[in-house]
Design a protein around this motif. Structure first.
Motif, short mmCIF file in Angstrom:
data_model
loop_
_atom_site.label_atom_id
_atom_site.label_comp_id
_atom_site.label_asym_id
_atom_site.label_seq_id
_atom_site.Cartn_x
_atom_site.Cartn_y
_atom_site.Cartn_z
N SER A 57 47.12 -0.32 21.38
CA SER A 57 46.81 -1.45 20.86
C SER A 57 47.94 -2.27 20.99
N VAL A 58 48.91 -2.18 21.10
CA VAL A 58 50.66 -2.66 22.22
C VAL A 58 50.05 -2.79 23.62
N ALA A 59 48.57 -1.87 24.33
CA ALA A 59 48.67 -2.54 25.95
C ALA A 59 47.32 -3.46 25.56
N GLY A 60 47.05 -3.73 23.96
CA GLY A 60 45.92 -4.73 24.23
C GLY A 60 43.94 -3.94 24.82
N THR A 61 44.06 -3.15 24.27
CA THR A 61 43.15 -1.99 25.15
C THR A 61 42.86 -1.27 23.86
N HIS A 62 42.11 -2.20 22.66
CA HIS A 62 41.09 -2.00 21.22
C HIS A 62 39.64 -1.54 21.86
N LEU A 63 39.56 -0.64 23.20
CA LEU A 63 38.35 -0.81 23.12
C LEU A 63 38.27 0.65 24.05
N THR A 64 37.85 1.91 23.61
CA THR A 64 38.21 2.71 24.98
C THR A 64 35.91 3.12 24.75
N ILE A 65 35.72 3.63 26.17
CA ILE A 65 34.66 3.56 26.28
C ILE A 65 34.39 5.18 27.39
N LEU A 66 33.68 5.57 27.21
CA LEU A 66 32.83 7.21 28.07
C LEU A 66 32.09 6.84 28.75
N VAL A 67 32.46 7.22 29.96
CA VAL A 67 31.00 6.49 30.86
C VAL A 67 30.55 7.74 32.10
N GLU A 68 29.18 8.28 31.73
CA GLU A 68 28.87 9.27 32.15
C GLU A 68 27.69 8.63 33.92
N VAL A 69 28.69 9.10 34.72
CA VAL A 69 28.29 8.96 36.17
C VAL A 69 27.04 9.42 36.92
N MET A 70 26.24 9.12 37.56
CA MET A 70 25.44 10.11 38.44
C MET A 70 25.26 9.28 39.66
N LEU A 71 25.59 10.03 40.70
CA LEU A 71 25.38 9.65 42.79
C LEU A 71 24.10 9.27 42.96
N GLU A 72 24.09 8.37 43.71
CA GLU A 72 22.33 8.68 44.17
C GLU A 72 22.44 10.30 44.40
N ARG A 73 23.09 10.17 45.94
CA ARG A 73 23.49 11.11 46.90
C ARG A 73 25.51 12.22 46.43
N GLU A 74 24.37 13.44 46.85
CA GLU A 74 26.37 14.18 46.68
C GLU A 74 26.63 14.95 47.71
N ARG A 75 26.90 13.84 48.95
CA ARG A 75 27.10 14.39 50.50
C ARG A 75 29.16 14.22 49.92
N LEU A 76 29.77 14.65 50.22
CA LEU A 76 31.30 14.66 50.26
C LEU A 76 31.60 13.28 50.65
N ASP A 77 31.23 12.69 51.47
CA ASP A 77 31.62 10.99 52.12
C ASP A 77 31.60 9.96 50.37
N VAL A 78 30.27 10.15 49.62
CA VAL A 78 29.97 9.53 48.91
C VAL A 78 30.90 10.14 47.86
N VAL A 79 30.70 11.39 47.05
CA VAL A 79 32.05 11.29 46.47
C VAL A 79 33.53 11.06 46.79
N GLU A 80 34.43 11.37 47.42
CA GLU A 80 35.41 10.71 47.84
C GLU A 80 35.24 9.58 47.48
N GLY A 81 34.16 8.67 48.02
CA GLY A 81 34.38 7.11 48.13
C GLY A 81 34.46 6.90 46.59
N PHE A 82 33.77 7.33 46.21
CA PHE A 82 33.66 6.98 44.55
C PHE A 82 35.25 7.47 43.72
N LYS A 83 35.76 8.80 44.09
CA LYS A 83 36.84 8.45 43.75
C LYS A 83 37.85 7.61 43.96
N ARG A 84 37.97 7.59 45.68
CA ARG A 84 38.56 6.68 45.35
C ARG A 84 38.63 5.28 45.31
N ALA A 85 37.47 5.00 43.96
CA ALA A 85 36.92 3.19 44.20
C ALA A 85 37.91 3.54 42.54
#
Length: 153
Positions: free
Chosen positions: A60-88
């Motif tokens: 609450s000090v940081a103003g981040t009152h909302l916690t959200i869990l997100v499940e993400v499914m990739l279109e393709r499971e190629r290494l470049d796609v996985v690494e790109g998502f990790k960077r993002a």
């Protein structure tokens, strides 16, 4: 990785509870001399077993009152796609944790935001703007039942 003995484990348990304890008090608590304690703690830090010494803030000090869990499914499971998502994800301050997992989702994220508008802006940047995201599922936390940073050791 160094081999941990019982004294190391006692030190680590204490440090996980309060890493501001003085070296004298820590040494007395685990039953070793202060110089030996200092050497062991330094060794644990240098070996990367103690990753960081941090302060855990009330969200609450940081103003981040909302916690959200997100499940993400990739279109393709190629290494470049996985690494790109990790960077993002790494570039998103609101994403406090990201796990590459087995099962239906490819990733599970923990997101801390002030409100749903902030989350919607994050989804625009992280999911809708990325053609490699097949789908994502949002789980909004109602209340925090348990949050623990200590590892059982």
């Amino acid at each position: 990785m160094i081999k941990l003995d019982d004294v190391d484990r006692r030190l680590l348990r204490r440090l996980q509870t309060d890493n501001r304890e003085t070296n004298l008090d820590l040494a007395a608590a685990v039953g070793i001399s202060p110089p030996a304690c200092l050497r062991r703690v330094r060794r644990l830090r240098e070996a990367g077993i103690v990753r960081a010494d941090v302060a855990l803030l009330d969200p609450s000090v940081a103003g981040t009152h909302l916690t959200i869990l997100v499940e993400v499914m990739l279109e393709r499971e190629r290494l470049d796609v996985v690494e790109g998502f990790k960077r993002a994800v790494a570039a998103e301050e609101a994403v406090t944790q990201c796990w590459l997992v087995t099962g239906d989702p490819d990733f599970v994220l923990v997101v801390r935001v002030p409100d749903m508008d902030a989350y919607e802006r994050l989804t625009q940047r992280l999911f809708y703007a990325n053609p490699n995201i097949a789908k994502y599922r949002t789980l909004v936390s109602i209340s925090e039942v348990k949050f623990e940073t200590k590892l059982p050791i």
